[in-house]
Design a protein around this motif. Structure first.
Motif, PDB file in Angstrom:
ATOM      1  N   ALA A   1       0.823  -1.218   0.000  1.00 42.26           N
ATOM      2  CA  ALA A   1       0.000   0.000   0.000  1.00 42.26           C
ATOM      3  C   ALA A   1       0.855   1.265   0.000  1.00 42.26           C
ATOM      4  N   PHE A   2       1.827   1.330   0.889  1.00 49.27           N
ATOM      5  CA  PHE A   2       2.609   2.564   1.005  1.00 49.27           C
ATOM      6  C   PHE A   2       3.635   2.710  -0.114  1.00 49.27           C
ATOM      7  N   ASN A   3       4.120   1.613  -0.667  1.00 47.01           N
ATOM      8  CA  ASN A   3       4.982   1.716  -1.843  1.00 47.01           C
ATOM      9  C   ASN A   3       4.168   2.177  -3.057  1.00 47.01           C
ATOM     10  N   GLY A   4       2.935   1.709  -3.164  1.00 45.46           N
ATOM     11  CA  GLY A   4       2.054   2.186  -4.233  1.00 45.46           C
ATOM     12  C   GLY A   4       1.720   3.658  -4.082  1.00 45.46           C
ATOM     13  N   LEU A   5       1.426   4.074  -2.845  1.00 48.38           N
ATOM     14  CA  LEU A   5       1.161   5.488  -2.575  1.00 48.38           C
ATOM     15  C   LEU A   5       2.386   6.337  -2.910  1.00 48.38           C
ATOM     16  N   ARG A   6       3.554   5.837  -2.537  1.00 46.87           N
ATOM     17  CA  ARG A   6       4.810   6.534  -2.843  1.00 46.87           C
ATOM     18  C   ARG A   6       4.955   6.717  -4.359  1.00 46.87           C
ATOM     19  N   ALA A   7       4.693   5.668  -5.129  1.00 45.31           N
ATOM     20  CA  ALA A   7       4.828   5.751  -6.589  1.00 45.31           C
ATOM     21  C   ALA A   7       3.856   6.771  -7.172  1.00 45.31           C
ATOM     22  N   ILE A   8       2.642   6.793  -6.643  1.00 43.38           N
ATOM     23  CA  ILE A   8       1.643   7.749  -7.132  1.00 43.38           C
ATOM     24  C   ILE A   8       2.082   9.179  -6.830  1.00 43.38           C
ATOM     25  N   ILE A   9       2.545   9.408  -5.602  1.00 46.90           N
ATOM     26  CA  ILE A   9       2.974  10.772  -5.229  1.00 46.90           C
ATOM     27  C   ILE A   9       4.197  11.194  -6.031  1.00 46.90           C
ATOM     28  N   LEU A  10       5.135  10.264  -6.263  1.00 49.55           N
ATOM     29  CA  LEU A  10       6.329  10.613  -7.040  1.00 49.55           C
ATOM     30  C   LEU A  10       6.002  10.951  -8.492  1.00 49.55           C
ATOM     31  N   ASP A  11       4.863  10.534  -8.986  1.00 46.91           N
ATOM     32  CA  ASP A  11       4.447  10.880 -10.345  1.00 46.91           C
ATOM     33  C   ASP A  11       3.920  12.303 -10.454  1.00 46.91           C
ATOM     34  N   THR A  12       3.715  12.964  -9.322  1.00 48.69           N
ATOM     35  CA  THR A  12       3.249  14.356  -9.343  1.00 48.69           C
ATOM     36  C   THR A  12       4.452  15.301  -9.316  1.00 48.69           C
ATOM     37  N   ASP A  13       4.208  16.579  -9.614  1.00 42.36           N
ATOM     38  CA  ASP A  13       5.280  17.576  -9.540  1.00 42.36           C
ATOM     39  C   ASP A  13       5.792  17.706  -8.110  1.00 42.36           C
ATOM     40  N   PHE A  14       4.876  17.691  -7.152  1.00 42.55           N
ATOM     41  CA  PHE A  14       5.271  17.791  -5.743  1.00 42.55           C
ATOM     42  C   PHE A  14       6.207  16.644  -5.366  1.00 42.55           C
ATOM     43  N   GLY A  15       5.844  15.444  -5.745  1.00 40.60           N
ATOM     44  CA  GLY A  15       6.663  14.283  -5.405  1.00 40.60           C
ATOM     45  C   GLY A  15       8.022  14.310  -6.066  1.00 40.60           C
ATOM     46  N   ALA A  16       8.063  14.757  -7.308  1.00 42.89           N
ATOM     47  CA  ALA A  16       9.336  14.840  -8.028  1.00 42.89           C
ATOM     48  C   ALA A  16      10.277  15.836  -7.363  1.00 42.89           C
ATOM     49  N   ARG A  17       9.717  16.916  -6.822  1.00 41.68           N
ATOM     50  CA  ARG A  17      10.547  17.928  -6.159  1.00 41.68           C
ATOM     51  C   ARG A  17      10.936  17.523  -4.741  1.00 41.68           C
ATOM     52  N   ASN A  18      10.163  16.648  -4.107  1.00 38.35           N
ATOM     53  CA  ASN A  18      10.376  16.292  -2.701  1.00 38.35           C
ATOM     54  C   ASN A  18      10.517  14.782  -2.522  1.00 38.35           C
ATOM     55  N   LYS A  19      11.309  14.156  -3.383  1.00 41.37           N
ATOM     56  CA  LYS A  19      11.418  12.699  -3.383  1.00 41.37           C
ATOM     57  C   LYS A  19      11.870  12.162  -2.032  1.00 41.37           C
ATOM     58  N   ARG A  20      12.881  12.748  -1.453  1.00 42.89           N
ATOM     59  CA  ARG A  20      13.417  12.265  -0.166  1.00 42.89           C
ATOM     60  C   ARG A  20      12.351  12.330   0.918  1.00 42.89           C
ATOM     61  N   ALA A  21      11.610  13.426   0.982  1.00 44.50           N
ATOM     62  CA  ALA A  21      10.556  13.565   1.995  1.00 44.50           C
ATOM     63  C   ALA A  21       9.447  12.543   1.775  1.00 44.50           C
ATOM     64  N   VAL A  22       9.080  12.305   0.523  1.00 47.78           N
ATOM     65  CA  VAL A  22       8.041  11.317   0.209  1.00 47.78           C
ATOM     66  C   VAL A  22       8.512   9.924   0.610  1.00 47.78           C
ATOM     67  N   ASP A  23       9.779   9.600   0.298  1.00 53.68           N
ATOM     68  CA  ASP A  23      10.332   8.296   0.670  1.00 53.68           C
ATOM     69  C   ASP A  23      10.304   8.091   2.178  1.00 53.68           C
ATOM     70  N   VAL A  24      10.753   9.085   2.912  1.00 54.91           N
ATOM     71  CA  VAL A  24      10.806   8.979   4.372  1.00 54.91           C
ATOM     72  C   VAL A  24       9.398   8.882   4.957  1.00 54.91           C
TER      73      VAL A  24
END
Length: 115
Positions: free
Chosen positions: A72-95
Motif C-alpha cells: 500500500a505505502f509503496n504504491g502510494l509513494r509511486a503515485i505521489i512521485l508521479d506528481t510535480d510535488f513528489g518529483a521535487r520532494n522525493k526524499r521527503a516522500v520516501d521517508v
C-alpha cells in the motif's frame, strides 16, 4: 549520484511491488479459505480468538500485515512521485511513506500480540 540511486531503487521498488502483489493474492485466497470456506462459524468471536491464539496463525497474519502495508505505502509513494510535488520532494516522500509503513505494521503487530 542521485540519478544512479534512482536507477537502482526504482526497479527494486517495482520488483518489490510485484512480489508483494503476488504474495497478497496468495494471502487473500488463504484468508478467504480459512474465514469463509473451512468452517461455517469461522468468524465467530470464539473461533477468531482460538485462531489467533495459535502462534503459526499470528506469524502468518503478521506477514500478511507487513506485505499489505508495504504494498500500500509503496504504491502510494509511486503515485505521489508521479506528481510535480513528489518529483521535487522525493526524499521527503520516501521517508514519509516508509515511516507510515513502519507505524502501520507496528500498530497492527501490537493488535496481533494483544490476542
Amino acid at each position: 549520484m542521485e540519478a544512479r540511486t534512482k536507477n537502482v531503487l526504482e526497479p527494486l521498488a517495482f520488483l518489490f511491488q510485484l512480489i508483494t502483489g503476488i504474495l497478497l493474492f496468495v494471502f487473500v485466497i488463504y484468508h478467504l479459505y480459512v474465514t469463509h470456506l473451512a468452517e461455517h462459524d469461522a468468524l465467530s468471536y470464539e473461533k477468531v480468538v482460538e485462531r489467533l491464539a495459535n502462534p503459526s496463525f499470528k506469524v502468518a497474519y503478521f506477514v500478511f500485515l507487513a506485505v499489505v502495508s508495504f504494498h500500500a505505502f509503496n504504491g502510494l509513494r509511486a503515485i505521489i512521485l508521479d506528481t510535480d510535488f513528489g518529483a521535487r520532494n522525493k526524499r521527503a516522500v520516501d521517508v514519509l511513506c516508509f515511516a507510515l509503513f513502519v507505524i502501520a505494521t507496528a500498530y497492527g503487530s501490537l493488535l496481533l500480540i494483544s490476542f
